[in-house]
Design an enzyme around this catalytic site. Sequence first.
Site, mmCIF file in Angstrom:
data_model
loop_
_atom_site.group_PDB
_atom_site.id
_atom_site.type_symbol
_atom_site.label_atom_id
_atom_site.label_comp_id
_atom_site.label_asym_id
_atom_site.label_seq_id
_atom_site.Cartn_x
_atom_site.Cartn_y
_atom_site.Cartn_z
ATOM 1 N N ARG A 64 36.645 26.204 -49.972
ATOM 2 C CA ARG A 64 36.458 25.483 -48.697
ATOM 3 C C ARG A 64 37.686 25.695 -47.809
ATOM 4 O O ARG A 64 37.557 25.876 -46.597
ATOM 5 C CB ARG A 64 36.221 23.988 -48.936
ATOM 6 C CG ARG A 64 34.855 23.650 -49.497
ATOM 7 C CD ARG A 64 33.717 23.757 -48.511
ATOM 8 N NE ARG A 64 33.731 22.742 -47.478
ATOM 9 C CZ ARG A 64 32.695 22.488 -46.668
ATOM 10 N NH1 ARG A 64 31.553 23.185 -46.787
ATOM 11 N NH2 ARG A 64 32.776 21.585 -45.744
ATOM 12 N N GLU A 81 23.360 23.277 -55.572
ATOM 13 C CA GLU A 81 23.050 24.493 -54.824
ATOM 14 C C GLU A 81 22.900 25.711 -55.744
ATOM 15 O O GLU A 81 22.031 26.561 -55.513
ATOM 16 C CB GLU A 81 24.137 24.737 -53.768
ATOM 17 C CG GLU A 81 24.107 23.655 -52.679
ATOM 18 C CD GLU A 81 25.196 23.775 -51.632
ATOM 19 O OE1 GLU A 81 25.098 23.094 -50.607
ATOM 20 O OE2 GLU A 81 26.165 24.543 -51.830
ATOM 21 N N ARG A 118 36.208 31.648 -41.304
ATOM 22 C CA ARG A 118 35.586 31.281 -40.021
ATOM 23 C C ARG A 118 36.587 31.413 -38.870
ATOM 24 O O ARG A 118 36.205 31.783 -37.752
ATOM 25 C CB ARG A 118 35.011 29.869 -40.106
ATOM 26 C CG ARG A 118 33.748 29.800 -40.978
ATOM 27 C CD ARG A 118 33.374 28.358 -41.248
ATOM 28 N NE ARG A 118 32.101 28.214 -41.954
ATOM 29 C CZ ARG A 118 31.718 27.084 -42.531
ATOM 30 N NH1 ARG A 118 32.500 26.013 -42.511
ATOM 31 N NH2 ARG A 118 30.546 27.027 -43.150
ATOM 32 N N TYR A 177 19.366 22.772 -47.344
ATOM 33 C CA TYR A 177 19.890 22.015 -46.203
ATOM 34 C C TYR A 177 19.181 20.672 -46.022
ATOM 35 O O TYR A 177 19.131 20.146 -44.910
ATOM 36 C CB TYR A 177 19.790 22.853 -44.930
ATOM 37 C CG TYR A 177 20.884 23.902 -44.813
ATOM 38 C CD1 TYR A 177 22.233 23.529 -44.784
ATOM 39 C CD2 TYR A 177 20.580 25.250 -44.707
ATOM 40 C CE1 TYR A 177 23.239 24.478 -44.670
ATOM 41 C CE2 TYR A 177 21.590 26.216 -44.582
ATOM 42 C CZ TYR A 177 22.911 25.821 -44.570
ATOM 43 O OH TYR A 177 23.913 26.762 -44.456
ATOM 44 N N HIS A 217 28.644 30.142 -45.971
ATOM 45 C CA HIS A 217 28.443 28.797 -46.522
ATOM 46 C C HIS A 217 29.249 28.652 -47.799
ATOM 47 O O HIS A 217 29.341 29.590 -48.591
ATOM 48 C CB HIS A 217 26.961 28.573 -46.863
ATOM 49 C CG HIS A 217 26.760 27.346 -47.706
ATOM 50 N ND1 HIS A 217 26.669 26.089 -47.164
ATOM 51 C CD2 HIS A 217 26.697 27.172 -49.054
ATOM 52 C CE1 HIS A 217 26.539 25.203 -48.148
ATOM 53 N NE2 HIS A 217 26.552 25.838 -49.296
ATOM 54 N N ASN A 244 28.520 30.745 -38.084
ATOM 55 C CA ASN A 244 29.818 30.556 -38.752
ATOM 56 C C ASN A 244 29.978 31.322 -40.064
ATOM 57 O O ASN A 244 30.774 30.967 -40.918
ATOM 58 C CB ASN A 244 30.144 29.070 -38.895
ATOM 59 C CG ASN A 244 29.158 28.328 -39.779
ATOM 60 O OD1 ASN A 244 28.218 28.923 -40.296
ATOM 61 N ND2 ASN A 244 29.379 27.039 -39.949
ATOM 62 N N LYS A 246 26.203 34.421 -44.587
ATOM 63 C CA LYS A 246 25.015 34.126 -43.787
ATOM 64 C C LYS A 246 24.571 35.382 -43.015
ATOM 65 O O LYS A 246 25.296 36.388 -42.977
ATOM 66 C CB LYS A 246 25.337 32.957 -42.849
ATOM 67 C CG LYS A 246 25.603 31.628 -43.598
ATOM 68 C CD LYS A 246 26.043 30.541 -42.633
ATOM 69 C CE LYS A 246 26.117 29.178 -43.293
ATOM 70 N NZ LYS A 246 26.574 28.117 -42.335
ATOM 71 N N PHE A 249 20.291 19.845 -34.707
ATOM 72 C CA PHE A 249 20.566 21.275 -34.839
ATOM 73 C C PHE A 249 19.776 21.947 -35.954
ATOM 74 O O PHE A 249 19.836 23.170 -36.114
ATOM 75 C CB PHE A 249 22.073 21.537 -35.030
ATOM 76 C CG PHE A 249 22.665 20.962 -36.303
ATOM 77 C CD1 PHE A 249 22.506 21.599 -37.524
ATOM 78 C CD2 PHE A 249 23.409 19.789 -36.272
ATOM 79 C CE1 PHE A 249 23.052 21.083 -38.694
ATOM 80 C CE2 PHE A 249 23.972 19.257 -37.440
ATOM 81 C CZ PHE A 249 23.787 19.920 -38.654
ATOM 82 N N THR A 306 34.069 23.893 -40.078
ATOM 83 C CA THR A 306 32.676 24.267 -39.787
ATOM 84 C C THR A 306 32.551 25.045 -38.485
ATOM 85 O O THR A 306 31.809 26.038 -38.415
ATOM 86 C CB THR A 306 31.794 22.995 -39.721
ATOM 87 O OG1 THR A 306 31.915 22.294 -40.961
ATOM 88 C CG2 THR A 306 30.343 23.354 -39.472
#
Length: 149
Positions: free
Chosen positions: A85, A126, A102, A49, A115, A112, A9, A57, A91
């Site tokens: 993951r 995605e 993270r 998203y 993704h 964070n 990100k 948020f 998260t």
Amino acid sequence: MDRTFLMVKPDGVQRALIGEIISRFENKGLKMVAGKFERIPEERVMRHYAEHAAKPFFPGLKAYIMSGPCFLMVWEGKNVVAVTRAMIGATNPAEAAPGTIRGDFGMEIGMNVIHGSDSPATAEREIAIHFAPEEIAAYDRIDEQYLYE
Ligand code: IDP
Ligand code: MG
């Protein structure tokens, strides 16, 4: 082979973590089969998203993702969604275990770093949002016979 969509990100890009993050996945034995550096257009951010669009948020999330360029990738490997993951961590970086991306590189939920798709079905969705089939390059890694039994 299983595939997932991973994205550094804008905070991860600005903090010069692209190389560190790619190294972690490469060293694990996973294989990058597509990658591109770009500012994601609004239309694709909205599709990506969509499940969060009604959440409080979301405006902040959208502004964050569009605040600068991201590094978008497709990775392959056995059980790659669950493996990545686990390597990415919870998260909220404040709660993510040390040793996860993270957990090691972030401070707050709104920043964070990375993704990762949360299921094989999400990964397929995605990948299709962000990459054309011809942007994905399948190949064999020469160490595969020592990564897989
Ligand atoms: P995930 O990225 O771990 O799958 P999701 O719940 O799918 O987490 O949320 C997507 C993204 O939305 C998160 O990675 C984070 O950037 C952002 N986000 C989620 N919850 C919050 C929040 O409570 N405040 C701010 N941003 C959030
Ligand atoms: Mg998610």
